[in-house]
Design a protein around this motif. Sequence first.
Motif, mmCIF file in Angstrom:
data_model
loop_
_atom_site.group_PDB
_atom_site.id
_atom_site.type_symbol
_atom_site.label_atom_id
_atom_site.label_comp_id
_atom_site.label_asym_id
_atom_site.label_seq_id
_atom_site.Cartn_x
_atom_site.Cartn_y
_atom_site.Cartn_z
ATOM 1 N N ASP A 43 0.738 -1.158 -0.217
ATOM 2 C CA ASP A 43 -0.006 0.181 0.041
ATOM 3 C C ASP A 43 0.822 1.154 -0.014
ATOM 4 O O ASP A 43 0.356 2.467 0.121
ATOM 5 C CB ASP A 43 -0.821 0.140 1.263
ATOM 6 C CG ASP A 43 -0.315 -0.079 2.694
ATOM 7 O OD1 ASP A 43 0.958 -0.094 2.420
ATOM 8 O OD2 ASP A 43 -0.993 0.048 3.495
ATOM 9 N N PHE A 44 1.986 0.982 -0.133
ATOM 10 C CA PHE A 44 3.100 2.410 -0.245
ATOM 11 C C PHE A 44 2.984 2.938 -1.774
ATOM 12 O O PHE A 44 2.472 2.533 -2.496
ATOM 13 C CB PHE A 44 4.494 1.940 0.184
ATOM 14 C CG PHE A 44 5.118 1.047 -1.117
ATOM 15 C CD1 PHE A 44 5.599 1.300 -2.181
ATOM 16 C CD2 PHE A 44 5.067 -0.445 -0.873
ATOM 17 C CE1 PHE A 44 5.912 0.571 -3.109
ATOM 18 C CE2 PHE A 44 5.497 -1.387 -1.863
ATOM 19 C CZ PHE A 44 5.811 -0.884 -2.907
ATOM 20 N N ASP A 45 3.104 4.252 -1.651
ATOM 21 C CA ASP A 45 3.296 4.996 -2.998
ATOM 22 C C ASP A 45 4.368 4.550 -4.079
ATOM 23 O O ASP A 45 5.543 4.578 -3.385
ATOM 24 C CB ASP A 45 3.255 6.581 -2.692
ATOM 25 C CG ASP A 45 1.882 6.859 -2.167
ATOM 26 O OD1 ASP A 45 0.772 6.188 -2.402
ATOM 27 O OD2 ASP A 45 1.855 8.007 -1.519
ATOM 28 N N VAL A 46 4.198 4.095 -5.065
ATOM 29 C CA VAL A 46 5.518 3.954 -5.839
ATOM 30 C C VAL A 46 6.062 5.299 -6.341
ATOM 31 O O VAL A 46 5.635 6.659 -6.147
ATOM 32 C CB VAL A 46 4.862 3.423 -7.326
ATOM 33 C CG1 VAL A 46 4.323 2.056 -7.139
ATOM 34 C CG2 VAL A 46 3.899 4.245 -8.191
ATOM 35 N N SER A 47 7.432 4.979 -6.584
ATOM 36 C CA SER A 47 8.312 6.156 -6.998
ATOM 37 C C SER A 47 7.910 6.856 -8.380
ATOM 38 O O SER A 47 7.221 6.158 -9.210
ATOM 39 C CB SER A 47 9.616 5.893 -6.757
ATOM 40 O OG SER A 47 10.156 4.903 -8.173
ATOM 41 N N ARG A 48 8.468 8.198 -8.439
ATOM 42 C CA ARG A 48 8.445 8.929 -9.596
ATOM 43 C C ARG A 48 8.995 8.026 -10.761
ATOM 44 O O ARG A 48 8.299 8.056 -11.925
ATOM 45 C CB ARG A 48 8.748 10.182 -9.740
ATOM 46 C CG ARG A 48 8.585 11.073 -10.822
ATOM 47 C CD ARG A 48 7.314 11.585 -11.220
ATOM 48 N NE ARG A 48 6.779 10.970 -12.237
ATOM 49 C CZ ARG A 48 5.541 11.109 -12.725
ATOM 50 N NH1 ARG A 48 4.656 11.704 -12.133
ATOM 51 N NH2 ARG A 48 5.106 10.551 -13.894
ATOM 52 N N SER A 49 10.173 7.493 -10.560
ATOM 53 C CA SER A 49 10.953 6.583 -11.486
ATOM 54 C C SER A 49 10.145 5.482 -12.029
ATOM 55 O O SER A 49 10.090 5.224 -13.265
ATOM 56 C CB SER A 49 12.396 6.565 -10.972
ATOM 57 O OG SER A 49 12.250 5.501 -9.682
ATOM 58 N N ASP A 50 9.570 4.928 -11.068
ATOM 59 C CA ASP A 50 8.712 3.704 -11.375
ATOM 60 C C ASP A 50 7.615 4.275 -12.513
ATOM 61 O O ASP A 50 7.207 3.524 -13.341
ATOM 62 C CB ASP A 50 8.032 2.955 -10.252
ATOM 63 C CG ASP A 50 9.288 2.070 -9.567
ATOM 64 O OD1 ASP A 50 10.320 2.002 -10.254
ATOM 65 O OD2 ASP A 50 9.032 1.866 -8.447
ATOM 66 N N ILE A 51 6.849 5.218 -11.948
ATOM 67 C CA ILE A 51 5.686 5.559 -12.931
ATOM 68 C C ILE A 51 6.129 5.868 -14.389
ATOM 69 O O ILE A 51 5.800 5.869 -15.219
ATOM 70 C CB ILE A 51 5.036 6.985 -12.338
ATOM 71 C CG1 ILE A 51 4.529 6.400 -10.931
ATOM 72 C CG2 ILE A 51 4.134 7.668 -13.193
ATOM 73 C CD1 ILE A 51 3.840 7.659 -9.975
ATOM 74 N N ASP A 52 7.440 6.663 -14.462
ATOM 75 C CA ASP A 52 8.205 7.044 -15.781
ATOM 76 C C ASP A 52 8.466 5.773 -16.539
ATOM 77 O O ASP A 52 8.296 5.917 -17.615
ATOM 78 C CB ASP A 52 9.408 7.936 -15.259
ATOM 79 C CG ASP A 52 9.200 9.305 -14.878
ATOM 80 O OD1 ASP A 52 7.673 9.611 -15.125
ATOM 81 O OD2 ASP A 52 10.010 9.779 -14.281
ATOM 82 N N ILE A 53 9.173 4.793 -15.839
ATOM 83 C CA ILE A 53 9.401 3.609 -16.544
ATOM 84 C C ILE A 53 8.223 2.875 -17.119
ATOM 85 O O ILE A 53 8.123 2.366 -18.283
ATOM 86 C CB ILE A 53 10.260 2.611 -15.479
ATOM 87 C CG1 ILE A 53 11.323 2.851 -15.227
ATOM 88 C CG2 ILE A 53 9.955 1.167 -16.064
ATOM 89 C CD1 ILE A 53 11.867 2.188 -14.025
ATOM 90 N N VAL A 54 6.995 2.884 -16.353
ATOM 91 C CA VAL A 54 5.655 2.422 -16.779
ATOM 92 C C VAL A 54 5.228 3.293 -17.997
ATOM 93 O O VAL A 54 4.691 2.641 -19.102
ATOM 94 C CB VAL A 54 4.765 2.070 -15.765
ATOM 95 C CG1 VAL A 54 3.663 1.895 -16.409
ATOM 96 C CG2 VAL A 54 5.155 1.064 -14.625
#
Length: 276
Positions: A43-54
Amino acid sequence: MTPVELYRYCANELEFGGCGEFEAQCIFEDLLDFDKSKVLLSDFDVSRSDIDIVNNAINRRKFGEPLQYILGKWDFYDRTFFVGKGVLIPRPETELLVDFALEKLVNIKEPVIYDLCAGSGCIGLTVAYHIKNSTVFLFEKEKAAFEYLKRNKDKYDIQNAVLINDDIFTVDLSKYPQADMVLSNPPYIKTDEIEDLQKEVHFEPKTALDGGEDGLLFYRCIAERWTDKVKSGGHIAMECGEEQYDDIIRIFDGRYKEKNVTKDFNNIDRIVAFRI
């Protein structure tokens, strides 16, 4: 945004051809190192870098780039091979060539095998991995593909594989020993049919697809140049396209003792083989 929210977003964005869920799972497992339990239970927030990768993966996929290139690897037989721009993507039907080789070579002492138009090395390196006492020569002309071939050999430290950056039409065959088997998944699509292939295939190198005007250019080369490099009783086995079997039989007329064909999962003639 939690992992499950990012996952649902990714799957929804990729929901074309019924592949959204599968491709989202591949992206999360291979690019983010998130397995299913980590996605569903965190339930943690994903990182900005993970969002960018996706988002980068989604945009590339929507543009038509193959998932395999986005991931940078793909499974073949029981190995995973590096792939990317400049090399043909391994396909399930090509595994039938490995099955054929392992069956025919099982009782041969120190067999010599050629893999022509080796690409990523998925055929020859898999055979070399399973037959430790063999020597497998892998011939690949294109420099981009050859780099992947080297990376895949190094990944599994396959010492009995010999990589050769040369053209099967012109290579000096006198440098190499007689072979127990020649394997090849050559380019076999007719030149004028390439433009009609699905969008993803156009990302793959044309040199790995284009079999000349009638799609049979490489089979003629193998028949004319490579048959004499096979020991008596040895085999040549090649992948072929739909409705090419009869033409290939004619090309090899008078050069073999026995022939057979293996059908793929769609009941299409896919592997044509000769005993020399």
